[in-house]
Design a protein around this motif. Structure first.
Motif, PDB file in Angstrom:
ATOM      1  N   UNK A  81       0.838  -1.206   0.000  1.00 43.76           N
ATOM      2  CA  UNK A  81       0.000   0.000   0.000  1.00 43.76           C
ATOM      3  C   UNK A  81       0.868   1.250   0.000  1.00 43.76           C
ATOM      4  N   UNK A  82       1.929   1.225   0.794  1.00 40.44           N
ATOM      5  CA  UNK A  82       2.820   2.374   0.886  1.00 40.44           C
ATOM      6  C   UNK A  82       3.503   2.681  -0.454  1.00 40.44           C
ATOM      7  N   UNK A  83       3.827   1.645  -1.228  1.00 42.19           N
ATOM      8  CA  UNK A  83       4.489   1.851  -2.526  1.00 42.19           C
ATOM      9  C   UNK A  83       3.496   1.891  -3.681  1.00 42.19           C
ATOM     10  N   UNK A  84       2.218   1.977  -3.352  1.00 40.73           N
ATOM     11  CA  UNK A  84       1.145   2.043  -4.358  1.00 40.73           C
ATOM     12  C   UNK A  84       1.157   0.851  -5.308  1.00 40.73           C
ATOM     13  N   UNK A  85       1.481  -0.317  -4.773  1.00 39.88           N
ATOM     14  CA  UNK A  85       1.425  -1.550  -5.542  1.00 39.88           C
ATOM     15  C   UNK A  85       2.714  -1.954  -6.219  1.00 39.88           C
ATOM     16  N   UNK A  86       3.715  -1.091  -6.216  1.00 32.31           N
ATOM     17  CA  UNK A  86       4.965  -1.430  -6.898  1.00 32.31           C
ATOM     18  C   UNK A  86       5.737  -2.558  -6.202  1.00 32.31           C
ATOM     19  N   UNK A  87       5.476  -2.767  -4.922  1.00 32.60           N
ATOM     20  CA  UNK A  87       6.155  -3.846  -4.206  1.00 32.60           C
ATOM     21  C   UNK A  87       5.722  -5.215  -4.722  1.00 32.60           C
ATOM     22  N   UNK A  88       4.603  -5.275  -5.441  1.00 36.31           N
ATOM     23  CA  UNK A  88       4.143  -6.526  -6.031  1.00 36.31           C
ATOM     24  C   UNK A  88       5.182  -7.077  -7.007  1.00 36.31           C
ATOM     25  N   UNK A  89       5.896  -6.208  -7.696  1.00 33.86           N
ATOM     26  CA  UNK A  89       6.949  -6.657  -8.610  1.00 33.86           C
ATOM     27  C   UNK A  89       8.054  -7.352  -7.828  1.00 33.86           C
ATOM     28  N   UNK A  90       8.395  -6.823  -6.668  1.00 34.14           N
ATOM     29  CA  UNK A  90       9.415  -7.444  -5.818  1.00 34.14           C
ATOM     30  C   UNK A  90       8.916  -8.801  -5.320  1.00 34.14           C
ATOM     31  N   UNK A  91       7.641  -8.893  -4.979  1.00 33.25           N
ATOM     32  CA  UNK A  91       7.067 -10.173  -4.539  1.00 33.25           C
ATOM     33  C   UNK A  91       7.139 -11.190  -5.673  1.00 33.25           C
ATOM     34  N   UNK A  92       6.792 -10.778  -6.887  1.00 33.25           N
ATOM     35  CA  UNK A  92       6.860 -11.677  -8.041  1.00 33.25           C
ATOM     36  C   UNK A  92       8.289 -12.142  -8.288  1.00 33.25           C
ATOM     37  N   UNK A  93       9.247 -11.240  -8.156  1.00 30.77           N
ATOM     38  CA  UNK A  93      10.657 -11.617  -8.334  1.00 30.77           C
ATOM     39  C   UNK A  93      11.090 -12.584  -7.238  1.00 30.77           C
ATOM     40  N   UNK A  94      10.616 -12.376  -6.026  1.00 31.94           N
ATOM     41  CA  UNK A  94      10.955 -13.293  -4.930  1.00 31.94           C
ATOM     42  C   UNK A  94      10.363 -14.681  -5.172  1.00 31.94           C
ATOM     43  N   UNK A  95       9.157 -14.747  -5.734  1.00 33.23           N
ATOM     44  CA  UNK A  95       8.558 -16.045  -6.053  1.00 33.23           C
ATOM     45  C   UNK A  95       9.351 -16.745  -7.157  1.00 33.23           C
ATOM     46  N   UNK A  96       9.865 -15.972  -8.088  1.00 29.94           N
ATOM     47  CA  UNK A  96      10.703 -16.530  -9.151  1.00 29.94           C
ATOM     48  C   UNK A  96      12.022 -17.040  -8.578  1.00 29.94           C
TER      49      UNK A  96
END
Length: 142
Positions: A81-96
């Motif tokens: 929420x704080x990054x307006x959704x951009x942290x989702x990219x980091x989550x996707x990279x972590x899952x990869x």
């Protein structure tokens, strides 16, 4: 069950495109090439082996996304929420990256040379391909 198979196929295709575009991402097998060459296996079966390798990594990636990703998204909700959704990219990279680590214990290995840039770009590519493929009629949930 059919939706999960379609998701594995889409993941395999997305991983293939990402590894084709990014030189730091590769899928390889630990099978000995000498034994394959001595067995008289032709080039066509080598192509089948590559396709099966991508589908296997797509299966691992699908399981990771189904089991681990919801928990990580819930725990990182304030940062997202704080990054307006951009942290989702980091989550996707972590899952990869987690998929890469899990595949190191299997005969088929997903290797990512540097976590930050290659995994981030691969996560973006895979997300875009999954989004586009999910919009194809018949590929979505029924």
């Amino acid at each position: 069950m059919g939706s999960f198979i379609v998701r594995v196929l889409i993941n395999g295709l997305a991983l293939w495109i990402a590894s084709w575009l990014l030189p730091g991402m590769d899928i390889s097998t630990s099978a000995t090439t000498g034994a394959v060459a001595n067995a008289g296996i032709t080039q066509g079966s080598d192509t089948l082996g590559v396709i099966l390798a991508y589908l296997f990594i797509g299966l691992i990636f699908g399981v990771v996304n189904a089991l681990v990703r919801p928990l990580v998204k819930l725990l990182s909700l304030p940062v997202t929420i704080l990054t307006l959704g951009l942290f989702t990219i980091i989550i996707n990279a972590a899952m990869l990256y987690l998929t890469s680590w899990l595949s190191s214990y299997t005969p088929v290995h997903l290797t990512i040379d540097t976590f930050f840039w290659t995994a981030i770009l691969a996560a973006i590519i895979i997300s875009i391909i999954s989004l586009v493929a999910g919009r194809i009629p018949g590929a979505g949930k029924r």
